[in-house]
Design an enzyme around this catalytic site. Structure first.
Site, PDB file in Angstrom:
ATOM      1  N   HIS A  17       1.421  -1.506   0.080  1.00 31.40           N
ATOM      2  CA  HIS A  17      -0.038   0.212   0.098  1.00 31.40           C
ATOM      3  C   HIS A  17       0.600   1.407  -0.265  1.00 31.40           C
ATOM      4  O   HIS A  17       2.118   0.961   0.630  1.00 31.40           O
ATOM      5  CB  HIS A  17      -0.204   0.162   1.213  1.00 31.40           C
ATOM      6  CG  HIS A  17      -1.869   1.012   1.000  1.00 31.40           C
ATOM      7  ND1 HIS A  17      -1.470   2.497   1.484  1.00 31.40           N
ATOM      8  CD2 HIS A  17      -3.333   1.057   1.361  1.00 31.40           C
ATOM      9  CE1 HIS A  17      -2.732   2.822   1.887  1.00 31.40           C
ATOM     10  NE2 HIS A  17      -3.266   1.939   1.833  1.00 31.40           N
TER      11      HIS A  17
ATOM     12  N   ASP B 131       2.867  -4.311   8.417  1.00 30.75           N
ATOM     13  CA  ASP B 131       1.414  -3.552   7.522  1.00 30.75           C
ATOM     14  C   ASP B 131       0.381  -4.636   8.245  1.00 30.75           C
ATOM     15  O   ASP B 131       0.327  -4.689   7.232  1.00 30.75           O
ATOM     16  CB  ASP B 131       2.183  -2.724   6.320  1.00 30.75           C
ATOM     17  CG  ASP B 131       0.209  -1.593   6.160  1.00 30.75           C
ATOM     18  OD1 ASP B 131      -0.747  -2.314   7.009  1.00 30.75           O
ATOM     19  OD2 ASP B 131       0.542  -1.642   5.233  1.00 30.75           O
TER      20      ASP B 131
ATOM     21  N   GLN C 143      -4.721  -4.759   7.209  1.00 32.28           N
ATOM     22  CA  GLN C 143      -6.066  -5.783   6.396  1.00 32.28           C
ATOM     23  C   GLN C 143      -5.693  -6.997   7.147  1.00 32.28           C
ATOM     24  O   GLN C 143      -6.805  -7.497   7.413  1.00 32.28           O
ATOM     25  CB  GLN C 143      -5.547  -5.691   4.906  1.00 32.28           C
ATOM     26  CG  GLN C 143      -5.742  -4.807   4.433  1.00 32.28           C
ATOM     27  CD  GLN C 143      -7.022  -4.552   4.247  1.00 32.28           C
ATOM     28  OE1 GLN C 143      -7.944  -5.036   4.363  1.00 32.28           O
ATOM     29  NE2 GLN C 143      -6.935  -2.747   4.040  1.00 32.28           N
TER      30      GLN C 143
ATOM     31  N   LYS D 118     -10.710  -0.010  10.628  1.00 28.30           N
ATOM     32  CA  LYS D 118     -10.520  -1.188   9.540  1.00 28.30           C
ATOM     33  C   LYS D 118     -11.614  -2.074  10.994  1.00 28.30           C
ATOM     34  O   LYS D 118     -11.076  -3.590  10.103  1.00 28.30           O
ATOM     35  CB  LYS D 118      -9.184  -1.659   8.919  1.00 28.30           C
ATOM     36  CG  LYS D 118      -9.137  -0.332   7.967  1.00 28.30           C
ATOM     37  CD  LYS D 118      -7.605  -1.076   6.556  1.00 28.30           C
ATOM     38  CE  LYS D 118      -7.666   0.428   6.284  1.00 28.30           C
ATOM     39  NZ  LYS D 118      -7.340   0.180   4.582  1.00 28.30           N
TER      40      LYS D 118
ATOM     41  N   CYS E 242      -4.376   2.456  -3.806  1.00 28.36           N
ATOM     42  CA  CYS E 242      -3.186   2.999  -3.228  1.00 28.36           C
ATOM     43  C   CYS E 242      -2.087   1.789  -3.401  1.00 28.36           C
ATOM     44  O   CYS E 242      -1.812   1.926  -1.996  1.00 28.36           O
ATOM     45  CB  CYS E 242      -3.626   3.560  -1.657  1.00 28.36           C
ATOM     46  SG  CYS E 242      -4.799   4.565  -1.475  1.00 28.36           S
TER      47      CYS E 242
HETATM   48  C1  LIG Z   1      -2.820  -2.853   3.302  1.00 31.79           C
HETATM   49  C2  LIG Z   1      -2.957  -1.557   4.242  1.00 31.79           C
HETATM   50  N1  LIG Z   1      -1.348  -0.809   4.517  1.00 31.79           N
HETATM   51  C3  LIG Z   1      -1.575   0.667   5.108  1.00 31.79           C
HETATM   52  C4  LIG Z   1      -3.326   1.809   4.890  1.00 31.79           C
HETATM   53  C5  LIG Z   1      -3.233   3.023   5.679  1.00 31.79           C
HETATM   54  O1  LIG Z   1      -4.064   2.999   6.785  1.00 31.79           O
HETATM   55  P1  LIG Z   1      -4.718   3.636   6.652  1.00 31.79           P
HETATM   56  O2  LIG Z   1      -5.122   5.096   5.410  1.00 31.79           O
HETATM   57  O3  LIG Z   1      -6.015   3.731   8.645  1.00 31.79           O
HETATM   58  O4  LIG Z   1      -3.367   5.251   7.819  1.00 31.79           O
HETATM   59  C6  LIG Z   1      -4.431   0.818   4.506  1.00 31.79           C
HETATM   60  C7  LIG Z   1      -5.689   0.911   4.377  1.00 31.79           C
HETATM   61  O5  LIG Z   1      -6.059   2.096   3.949  1.00 31.79           O
HETATM   62  C8  LIG Z   1      -4.121  -0.954   3.651  1.00 31.79           C
HETATM   63  O6  LIG Z   1      -4.986  -1.256   3.338  1.00 31.79           O
END
Ligand SMILES: Cc1ncc(COP(=O)(O)O)c(C=O)c1O
Ligand SMILES: Cc1ncc(COP(=O)(O)O)c(C=O)c1O
Lengths: 401, 149, 401, 149
Positions: free
Chosen positions: C118, C195, C198, C221, C359
């Site tokens: 991401h 990370d 998910q 999430k 993203c």
């Molecule tokens: C795999 C992954 N990493 C990071 C993020 C970023 O999370 P956040 O936007 O809540 O900071 C997301 C979600 O958007 C994600 O799906």
């Protein structure tokens, strides 16, 4: 009688009818209308924003955009892209300290702050000085407990890169003449960052009139939810500054070779924003706007002058800060009673005040005290709260004499 | 006795007004500096230990009534005792104020028991504990700075 | 039948009974119990934390401490001081990318990420590479849509400073073998950042068993409020790392000459934290724990295998990612219909999916598509939602054929 | 006609399937690159202007049906027209899709009117607008990259 009668709008006083909550400078309680808005948003409108191709997502995106515009209007900014949502004042100051120092200052330049700043407006700048070879300069305060304008003028010069000052001191309550400050600073080519954390709930703010370059505040001190704050910055500066945090939503294109960044405001809003909190902040701004600053200021004046009248009669009390042109709080010490003991004893009478260094240790050093007690007032306070405070303080004096 | 009265007992108030063994101690064999960053309580504790006994003790600094009285009574308590005697008292005291002391542990505390009321005020436990943490640090010979937060 | 029947626990489906919400990988809806907790907190428990010498403040501080401990337990950390509250995954990754690179890496070292990350797990690391003279290395994925372990082993070496990988891909759904990864990386002396954005809602996580150095996720999430997230880090590393953002609450002493910093976790929590959101996250963790991961995984498996069965029969569909050992989502494209057109048409049938680059532009480049459509599933989804998805997709195929 | 049917009209679908004037244009006098970072729509627009008239036009790139059909119909619309003739059409079109066009403005739009349904889909307005923003950029001679977000 200019006292507002809004106590019943705040559910917390339903749950705790006996409480005199005098710690609003730390964080305000939340009106029904803000709590309901957040609840309603989660119950029937929740979705993440910016990318939703479905109706819920579109509406949530719209709600956030509407709040951005409400904030723009609330602080008199020109364009809603100048409104950056952050997690709070502290995050906003860190952003500016970092990005502005890195992008638009040169080694050797100075950052000018004051003796009365909150740690949030000291440490990030101190660290920026270390990191970008800048020098921190401290403007003293007068014996009256206000910014020393003569000293300020003497310290300001072409070498000044950033002037970072609090709009209202969280300890002294004094109101900084930020419009004059901006004028003087701009004459020397310096940028001005105003810490508005204590101001937005008490005085009307118009950033265009003030002509500050950056202004920041936290929702939780403005009757809004925790977890969100605002950074206002002039568009041309925000555009010229390097990005700060990075991730989703703030990029234009990402490849391993080269990443390009989105336009304002997204450029400075990495990741999923505090969506429900932004919407809640919108409700808080509506709440404040419905009351109006005329009524708020009349109320503040009524409460604080009554409080001063009563407090100043207490035996052995020393009250800090100016007595006029100040915001709605009193910091004080009592002879022989340590502020923590005061707070503990007051709590037994359901009076909530703060005691400690108030995240302003350099100011404590200036007054040569380790701690102060502080009572701070807000739209829901009444003269009854002050009476409760005074009678509890009398008990303290009795215990410690 | 109300919660408040049990916290601010006369003996605590009087030690607060007139702390015992207050001041510098030079020379000393043990020293520690205890600070509570949240409330600004800040005390130095000095011991002079000869033949494994505390022959002189002092503290200086500033803080609330609870932390100051605790320091003052600590100095009275440890004076003349050996390190081996002090350790269980310290442990028992720290348990007393966090409401985990047994009856036997309480029994060895003597007048220190007046701090039992602190357990009703969780935010103030650190105030009473601060000087004892400094003691712990001093006798562990680390001569450092400790902080209770 | 291992399908859960939790839809009625989510007020949003009361407000919009006809909606098939298939965008939980972007953000989940919130159960009654989380919404009520936040509301209750604002109505009768709100106060700021850490400094309150009155009962409300003490209880709020306790509530936050309890949630910190609940998070510790939820992800199997050793000590609650290893749990840092942030504003989200993105902020957590920025913190690690910055502070770890600055404090514990040396110029010339490498940061190893993957093709499927991401943007939140790409851009901050890319920027850290620029800033601290590190080099970014990209591990490819297999034709099956999983991390290429052979390539990973070949890229890993003593020069590797950080391995930063997603636990579960938000596009492919594949589950990274992070325990093996950590073992291999630690053999080479590299730190591992996972990370978990998910993952936490779908698989049980035990950071001690995994032995990762850092793990992060977002509350929003995980059925929790927006505006808060978690960074787990091993205590010894967090202690060795320089501070990131600064301000109140994270300092020990401040003077203009020298500032010293508080111990963990405060050291990394500058400013007033997202208090009500932390408390809400606590309720979300309780919600998930009450269901239990056995039930969640059985449900996920039931929904996703039914979805796969139906989706794979559609004319002209291409589904990305592995078909087994994967999490609860499907990313796909349809021949001749652009993902945005798919999402718009689905929205008319009240089916909420995501379309775009998710993203993850480098992953889009890898598959040579500009965008994908993604349906992602959660505890409140039922096979009815899948039927609604399929019938809406059939309509898309009709329009575009 | 349902909202959906009014968005995906047959003419739009057919331009999506078989876009007009699709490909490179070399040489050209005007060029712009339009991207919508949110959805990844990405188009180049090329014009060859002689004697103040668009004598050749093409576009290339990828995007959703709305953006592609909009681009295709744009090329048909501008071909043979002068810059002065194009500007009011562009302005009217951008107003049409954001629901602010007057009756007179709509009247000059001809078959472009089929995009009126887009106004019901606020998230898709940018898709229809993208190529027109690129046109705006190209004829302002900035030859840059523009983005609609
Ligand atoms: C795999 C992954 N990493 C990071 C993020 C970023 O999370 P956040 O936007 O809540 O900071 C997301 C979600 O958007 C994600 O799906
Ligand atoms: C003057 C001042 N500046 C900055 C802050 C920091 O605000 P926050 O903790 O919401 O980031 C505060 C409040 O704590 C404050 O009173």
């Amino acid at each position: 009688m200019s006292e507002l009668t809004l106590r019943q709008e705040f559910p917390i006083f339903n749950a705790h009818p006996e409480i005199a909550y005098l710690d609003s400078a730390a964080s305000t309680q939340k009106p029904r209308m803000v709590i309901d808005r957040i609840q309603g948003f989660y119950e029937s409108e929740y979705a993440t924003i910016n990318r939703g191709l479905y109706e819920l997502g579109y509406h949530a995106t719209n709600n956030v955009a509407k709040t951005r515009d409400a904030v723009r209007h609330f602080i008199g900014a020109k364009d809603s892209k100048e409104i950056i949502f952050t997690s709070g004042t502290t995050a906003a100051i860190n952003l500016v300290a970092n990005s502005l120092s890195q992008g638009l200052l040169k080694p050797g330049q100075e950052i000018l702050i004051s003796q009365m700043e909150h740690h949030a407006n000291i440490v990030p700048l101190q660290r920026a000085c270390d990191q970008y070879q800048l020098r921190l300069k401290i403007c003293p305060i007068t014996s009256n407990g206000e910014l020393d304008m003569d000293a300020f003028k003497a310290l300001l010069g072409p070498q000044t890169g950033i002037v970072a000052l609090t709009h209202i001191s969280n300890v002294l309550g004094c109101i900084t003449p930020i419009k004059t400050i901006c004028h003087l600073a701009h004459e020397q080519g310096a940028y001005v960052l105003i810490d508005g954390a204590q101001a937005v709930a008490h005085v009307p703010v118009n950033v265009q009139e003030i002509d500050c370059d950056f202004y920041c505040f936290s929702s939780h001190k403005l009757y809004g939810p925790s977890g969100v704050g605002v950074l206002y910055g002039k568009a041309n500066l925000l555009e010229a500054m390097p990005v700060y945090q990075s991730g989703g939503d703030m990029i234009e294109t990402v490849s391993f070779e080269k990443t390009t960044y989105a336009d304002l405001p997204n450029k400075f809003e990495a990741g999923t924003p505090p969506i429900a909190q932004i919407v809640g902040l919108g409700a808080a701004i509506e709440f404040v706007s419905q009351i109006g600053f005329d009524a708020i200021q009349a109320h503040d004046e009524a409460i604080q002058s009554y409080a001063y009248e009563r407090l100043s009669q207490l035996k052995g009390i020393q009250i800090f800060g100016p007595t006029s042109n100040k915001s709605s709080l009193h910091s004080f010490v009592l002879k022989d009673a340590h502020p923590h003991d005061i707070a503990t004893i007051l709590d037994q009478s359901k009076v909530c005040i703060r005691a400690g260094h108030h995240c302003a240790q350099p100011l404590m050093s200036h007054y040569e005290v380790a701690a102060m007690a502080r009572a701070s007032y807000s739209v829901y306070n009444t003269s009854n709260d002050i009476d409760q405070l005074i009678s509890a303080l009398s008990q303290v004096i009795e215990v410690f004499q | 006795m109300s919660r408040l009265a049990s916290l601010y007992q006369e003996m605590i108030l009087s030690h607060n007004r007139s702390p015992q063994n207050f001041g510098d101690l030079d020379p000393h064999t043990h020293h520690s500096h205890g600070v509570n960053p949240v409330c600004g309580d800040d005390f130095h504790l000095y011991l002079f230990v000869e033949d494994n006994r505390v022959s002189k003790v002092s503290f200086k600094g500033q803080g609330c009534a609870i932390s100051k009285a605790s320091a003052s009574i600590l100095t009275e308590t440890v004076l003349g005792k050996s390190i081996q005697e002090i350790i269980p008292i310290k442990d028992a005291f720290l348990k007393l104020i966090s409401d985990t002391a047994s009856t036997e542990e309480k029994a060895q505390l003597g007048k220190l028991k007046i701090f039992e009321g602190v357990k009703e005020f969780p935010v103030r436990v650190k105030c009473a504990a601060l000087i004892w943490r400094a003691l712990e640090d001093a006798i562990s010979q680390q001569h450092g700075q400790i902080s209770t937060e």
